[in-house]
Design a protein around this motif. Structure first.
Motif, PDB file in Angstrom:
ATOM      1  N   MET A 110       0.813  -1.212   0.000  1.00  0.00           N
ATOM      2  CA  MET A 110       0.000   0.000   0.000  1.00  0.00           C
ATOM      3  C   MET A 110       0.852   1.270   0.000  1.00  0.00           C
ATOM      4  O   MET A 110       0.517   2.252  -0.674  1.00  0.00           O
ATOM      5  CB  MET A 110      -0.928   0.017   1.215  1.00  0.00           C
ATOM      6  N   THR A 111       1.934   1.279   0.757  1.00  0.00           N
ATOM      7  CA  THR A 111       2.732   2.500   0.901  1.00  0.00           C
ATOM      8  C   THR A 111       3.266   3.016  -0.429  1.00  0.00           C
ATOM      9  O   THR A 111       3.103   4.202  -0.743  1.00  0.00           O
ATOM     10  CB  THR A 111       3.875   2.280   1.913  1.00  0.00           C
ATOM     11  N   PRO A 112       3.902   2.178  -1.271  1.00  0.00           N
ATOM     12  CA  PRO A 112       4.368   2.714  -2.562  1.00  0.00           C
ATOM     13  C   PRO A 112       3.235   3.214  -3.455  1.00  0.00           C
ATOM     14  O   PRO A 112       3.379   4.235  -4.134  1.00  0.00           O
ATOM     15  CB  PRO A 112       5.081   1.513  -3.203  1.00  0.00           C
ATOM     16  N   ILE A 113       2.087   2.510  -3.455  1.00  0.00           N
ATOM     17  CA  ILE A 113       0.967   2.922  -4.307  1.00  0.00           C
ATOM     18  C   ILE A 113       0.425   4.274  -3.853  1.00  0.00           C
ATOM     19  O   ILE A 113       0.260   5.208  -4.655  1.00  0.00           O
ATOM     20  CB  ILE A 113      -0.148   1.860  -4.281  1.00  0.00           C
ATOM     21  N   LEU A 114       0.118   4.388  -2.552  1.00  0.00           N
ATOM     22  CA  LEU A 114      -0.443   5.642  -2.038  1.00  0.00           C
ATOM     23  C   LEU A 114       0.539   6.793  -2.173  1.00  0.00           C
ATOM     24  O   LEU A 114       0.146   7.921  -2.510  1.00  0.00           O
ATOM     25  CB  LEU A 114      -0.855   5.466  -0.578  1.00  0.00           C
ATOM     26  N   ALA A 131       9.911   0.992 -10.137  1.00  0.00           N
ATOM     27  CA  ALA A 131      11.187   0.766  -9.459  1.00  0.00           C
ATOM     28  C   ALA A 131      10.982   0.578  -7.961  1.00  0.00           C
ATOM     29  O   ALA A 131      11.655  -0.255  -7.329  1.00  0.00           O
ATOM     30  CB  ALA A 131      12.129   1.946  -9.719  1.00  0.00           C
ATOM     31  N   ALA A 132      10.026   1.340  -7.398  1.00  0.00           N
ATOM     32  CA  ALA A 132       9.740   1.196  -5.966  1.00  0.00           C
ATOM     33  C   ALA A 132       9.207  -0.201  -5.661  1.00  0.00           C
ATOM     34  O   ALA A 132       9.622  -0.827  -4.679  1.00  0.00           O
ATOM     35  CB  ALA A 132       8.726   2.253  -5.531  1.00  0.00           C
ATOM     36  N   PHE A 133       8.299  -0.698  -6.514  1.00  0.00           N
ATOM     37  CA  PHE A 133       7.753  -2.036  -6.294  1.00  0.00           C
ATOM     38  C   PHE A 133       8.839  -3.103  -6.405  1.00  0.00           C
ATOM     39  O   PHE A 133       8.863  -4.058  -5.627  1.00  0.00           O
ATOM     40  CB  PHE A 133       6.632  -2.328  -7.286  1.00  0.00           C
ATOM     41  N   LEU A 178      12.729   3.192  -1.261  1.00  0.00           N
ATOM     42  CA  LEU A 178      11.984   4.106  -2.128  1.00  0.00           C
ATOM     43  C   LEU A 178      12.768   5.365  -2.480  1.00  0.00           C
ATOM     44  O   LEU A 178      12.567   5.936  -3.560  1.00  0.00           O
ATOM     45  CB  LEU A 178      10.671   4.503  -1.454  1.00  0.00           C
ATOM     46  N   PHE A 179      13.646   5.834  -1.572  1.00  0.00           N
ATOM     47  CA  PHE A 179      14.358   7.088  -1.810  1.00  0.00           C
ATOM     48  C   PHE A 179      15.870   6.888  -1.832  1.00  0.00           C
ATOM     49  O   PHE A 179      16.627   7.783  -1.472  1.00  0.00           O
ATOM     50  CB  PHE A 179      13.992   8.105  -0.726  1.00  0.00           C
ATOM     51  N   ALA A 180      16.306   5.699  -2.248  1.00  0.00           N
ATOM     52  CA  ALA A 180      17.741   5.384  -2.254  1.00  0.00           C
ATOM     53  C   ALA A 180      18.500   6.406  -3.104  1.00  0.00           C
ATOM     54  O   ALA A 180      18.116   6.720  -4.228  1.00  0.00           O
ATOM     55  CB  ALA A 180      17.949   3.976  -2.805  1.00  0.00           C
ATOM     56  N   GLY A 181      19.578   6.939  -2.536  1.00  0.00           N
ATOM     57  CA  GLY A 181      20.426   7.872  -3.276  1.00  0.00           C
ATOM     58  C   GLY A 181      19.940   9.302  -3.292  1.00  0.00           C
ATOM     59  O   GLY A 181      20.615  10.174  -3.855  1.00  0.00           O
ATOM     60  N   SER A 182      18.781   9.597  -2.684  1.00  0.00           N
ATOM     61  CA  SER A 182      18.271  10.965  -2.694  1.00  0.00           C
ATOM     62  C   SER A 182      19.118  11.854  -1.777  1.00  0.00           C
ATOM     63  O   SER A 182      19.369  11.500  -0.622  1.00  0.00           O
ATOM     64  CB  SER A 182      16.811  10.990  -2.222  1.00  0.00           C
TER      65      SER A 182
END
Length: 323
Positions: free
Chosen positions: A131-135, A152-154, A271-275
């Motif tokens: 749910m978290t990546p979709i929302l 990519a997140a999934f 989800l935010f790798a490298g940010s």
């Protein structure tokens, strides 16, 4: 808490660079994978299905976690003048699953429906991985933020989190009893991974402290406190409108208001790798975690005291009935 603040300070003062930074990134990835493997081995499948008969309670908790939070946070994040990373962090906080251990612990302390809390928290964490990546993708499409790749997140969630969890579930016959007998060791490992992820995050966010002023940090703290109070209020009003029992109300309040730091930081790592704004993105969940721990203790004690007062008031009636 001391370890978390020490990791933030160390990341700001002694940031990792070069080969050490790459080694820590790899260590984080492996440590998070092992963490979800161990949780997969520790969680008995039956716990995820206990208390499913209380469907109204679970529907309320699910709605609080994945509907009410985004509805409260998203408008404020979209119209605010917060830095991009911080507004993204609040949106990320809004779509995280419920915390497992603290939800259950506070429900037990408040004398609520513990089996339902176990079921709801476990289900929230398993569903939250999807749910978290979709929302988050939906919220970031509407907001000014950009650059979030849902596919990519999934992939990251499946390979780094879900796959180790599934392997852990599959190895329960071999490793389940060994892990279940060592809850303190598992808790210590959880905390160690959280501290490591925080250090790497703030180490990589070299410009965080030039962006984040004390005024902004205090604003984030006040926003987290206001959000928690608002969800508490919505949970109580909704539980009483649905005419849930007091025990179920307690489970709804604590499971529906918690956000998981243990799941949130690994998810953020994927989800935010490298940010370059990673430290700013995870700041709201770190602050909210501290606020929910402190406020939860007071509320749980108040609920528990109410239960004790009710029991004391019923004692004369019980004695009269026995006589």
């Amino acid at each position: 808490m001391a370890g978390m603040f020490a990791a933030i300070a160390a990341g700001a003062v002694w940031p990792a660079a070069g080969g050490l930074e790459q080694a820590l990134d790899l260590t984080c990835t492996l440590a998070v994978g092992l963490l979800f493997f161990l949780h997969g081995a520790a969680i008995a499948p039956r716990h995820a299905f206990q208390g499913l008969r209380a469907w109204r309670l679970h529907a309320l908790i699910f709605s609080l976690t994945f509907v009410v939070f985004p509805l409260l946070v998203a408008p404020a994040a979209w119209i605010s003048n917060l830095p991009h990373g911080l507004s993204t962090g609040f949106l990320f906080l809004a779509v995280l699953p419920s915390a497992v251990s603290s939800s259950i612990a506070y429900t037990a302390l408040a004398r609520g429906n513990v089996p339902a809390a176990v079921c709801a928290a476990a289900a929230s964490n398993i569903l939250g991985l999807l749910m978290t990546p979709i929302l988050l993708s939906l919220l970031l499409r509407v907001s000014p933020a950009a650059g979030f790749d849902l596919l990519a997140a999934f992939k990251g969630v499946v390979f780094q989190l879900l796959a180790p969890f599934a392997l852990g579930q599959g190895s329960r016959l071999l490793a389940g009893s060994w892990v279940e007998r060592r809850p303190r060791a598992l808790a210590s490992y959880d905390q160690a991974v959280i501290v490591l992820v925080i250090y790497v995050a703030f180490s990589q966010s070299a410009g965080l402290w030039t962006t984040l002023s004390w005024r902004l940090a205090i604003l984030a703290l006040v926003a987290c406190l206001a959000l928690l109070c608002a969800v508490f209020l919505v949970a109580v009003v909704a539980a009483r409108s649905l005419r849930l029992s007091r025990d179920d109300e307690i489970a709804a309040v604590f499971c529906g208001s918690k956000k998981s730091l243990a799941s949130g930081l690994p998810l953020a790592q994927v989800l935010f790798a490298g940010s370059p704004e990673f430290g700013l993105i995870i700041l709201p969940i770190i602050i909210y975690n501290q606020v929910q721990i402190i406020a939860g203790v007071f509320l749980a004690r108040r609920y528990a005291q109410g239960a004790l007062d009710k029991e004391d008031a019923s004692q004369p009636q019980i004695r009269t009935a026995l006589e």
